[in-house]
Design an enzyme around this catalytic site. Structure first.
Site, short mmCIF file in Angstrom:
data_model
loop_
_atom_site.label_atom_id
_atom_site.label_comp_id
_atom_site.label_asym_id
_atom_site.label_seq_id
_atom_site.Cartn_x
_atom_site.Cartn_y
_atom_site.Cartn_z
N GLY A 1 0.81 -1.22 0.00
CA GLY A 1 0.00 0.00 0.00
C GLY A 1 0.84 1.26 0.00
N SER B 1 1.47 3.51 -2.54
CA SER B 1 1.26 4.51 -3.59
C SER B 1 0.97 5.89 -3.04
CB SER B 1 0.12 4.07 -4.53
OG SER B 1 -1.09 3.95 -3.81
N VAL C 1 -3.36 -7.70 -2.23
CA VAL C 1 -3.17 -8.53 -1.04
C VAL C 1 -4.33 -9.48 -0.80
CG1 VAL C 1 -1.65 -6.86 0.11
CG2 VAL C 1 -4.13 -6.79 0.57
N SER D 1 -3.86 0.64 14.43
CA SER D 1 -4.54 1.90 14.70
C SER D 1 -4.86 1.95 16.18
CB SER D 1 -5.84 1.98 13.89
OG SER D 1 -6.66 3.04 14.33
N TYR E 1 -14.01 -1.36 10.63
CA TYR E 1 -12.59 -0.97 10.59
C TYR E 1 -11.95 -1.22 11.94
CZ TYR E 1 -8.42 1.86 9.75
OH TYR E 1 -7.12 2.28 9.61
N ALA F 1 -12.83 -3.38 14.13
CA ALA F 1 -12.71 -4.83 14.32
C ALA F 1 -11.48 -5.38 13.60
CB ALA F 1 -13.97 -5.53 13.82
N LYS G 1 -8.72 -3.79 13.01
CA LYS G 1 -7.51 -3.35 13.70
C LYS G 1 -7.35 -4.06 15.04
CE LYS G 1 -6.13 -0.71 10.43
NZ LYS G 1 -4.96 -1.11 9.61
N ILE H 1 -4.57 10.47 11.07
CA ILE H 1 -3.42 10.89 10.27
C ILE H 1 -3.95 11.58 9.01
CG2 ILE H 1 -1.44 10.11 8.91
CD1 ILE H 1 -0.94 9.86 11.88
#
Length: 269
Positions: A10, A12, A52, A131, A144, A146, A148, A177
């Site tokens: 990831g 890019s 992935v 996170s 999300y 869950a 992490k 971020i």
């Protein structure tokens, strides 16, 4: 002097790109990956195509780096996406599977692909981008959060398994971020009118906070710290807010943490 061979998923944009750049500056020979075709351009690292969620794609990219250099010293698992702020029931089971397939099972695929080679070398580092939502709840980002939580648990268990083989695992846990991450948000696929008003308000609040958040460089610097540490820690926070939230979660009463989350997101008590 070359520090080692690093593979960053990831890469890019955002955290992945900043991390790959920082590792390259520190002396690593870095290969970034992206699901979309991405050219190296002005970057200080090479780019390889990778999905992935595909076993074949994962095997191909690891095989290519090994063909070029014969080893992978550092794997940084960063590839991931989120669902735009929404209630948990506004995402179908299919959407839940999709986010886990990238954010969690993508890490599992990459890890399984590099471990045989790291074990053979008797050394290696695996750094997973988690996170603060891996130790704190986030209303309206349940899926999300869950993923992490899963990343944190997987990383902790894996580190125990691999230490005796000279391999260490760390998870980096930033807070908000400022990156283009929200550009890759998946919209909830079963939106409900009952949640429309609060969903809109939460999305506005998250955007407001992200605008004033740390840049991805703070995460990149923490990744480098974990990569070169003689005795790496299992979990690293990245940035001042993340560090404060970690202390709050560890030492504050549960009721205070609960109230603080709701107040920050301007949720009714």
């Amino acid at each position: 002097m070359e520090t080692g061979i690093a593979l960053v998923t990831g890469a890019s944009s955002g955290i992945g790109e900043a991390t790959a750049e920082r590792l390259a500056k520190a002396g690593y020979k870095v290969y970034g990956t992206s699901r979309r075709s991405a050219q190296a351009g002005q970057r200080t690292f090479g780019m390889l195509p990778l999905d992935v969620t595909s076993d074949e794609s994962v095997e191909a990219v690891v095989k290519e780096v090994l063909r070029l250099h014969g080893r992978i010293d550092l794997l940084v698992n960063n590839a991931g996406f989120g669902v735009a702020p929404a209630a948990a029931e506004e995402s179908s089971i299919g959407q839940a599977r999709a986010i886990f397939d990238t954010n969690f099972f993508g890490i599992v695929r990459m890890t399984r692909a590099v471990l045989p080679h790291m074990r053979q070398e008797g050394s290696g580092r695996i750094i997973n981008i988690g996170s603060v939502l891996g130790f704190l709840p986030m209303p309206y980002m349940a899926l999300y959060s869950a993923t992490k939580h899963a990343v944190a648990g997987y990383s902790e268990s894996l580190d125990h398994e691999l230490r005796t083989m000279g391999i260490r695992v760390s998870v980096i846990e930033p807070a908000y971020i400022k990156t283009p991450f929200d550009a890759n948000f998946m919209e909830p696929d079963v939106p409900l009118d009952d949640y429309l008003e609060i969903r809109t308000a939460i999305a506005r609040r998250v955007k407001e906070v992200v605008e004033s958040a740390d840049g991805p460089e703070v995460v990149a610097e923490t990744v480098l710290q974990a990569a070169i540490a003689a005795r790496p820690k299992l979990r690293y926070t990245a940035g001042g807010l993340a560090a404060r939230l970690r202390l709050l979660r560890r030492f504050a009463p549960a009721g205070l943490v609960d109230a603080g989350i709701r107040k920050d997101l301007r949720l009714q008590t």
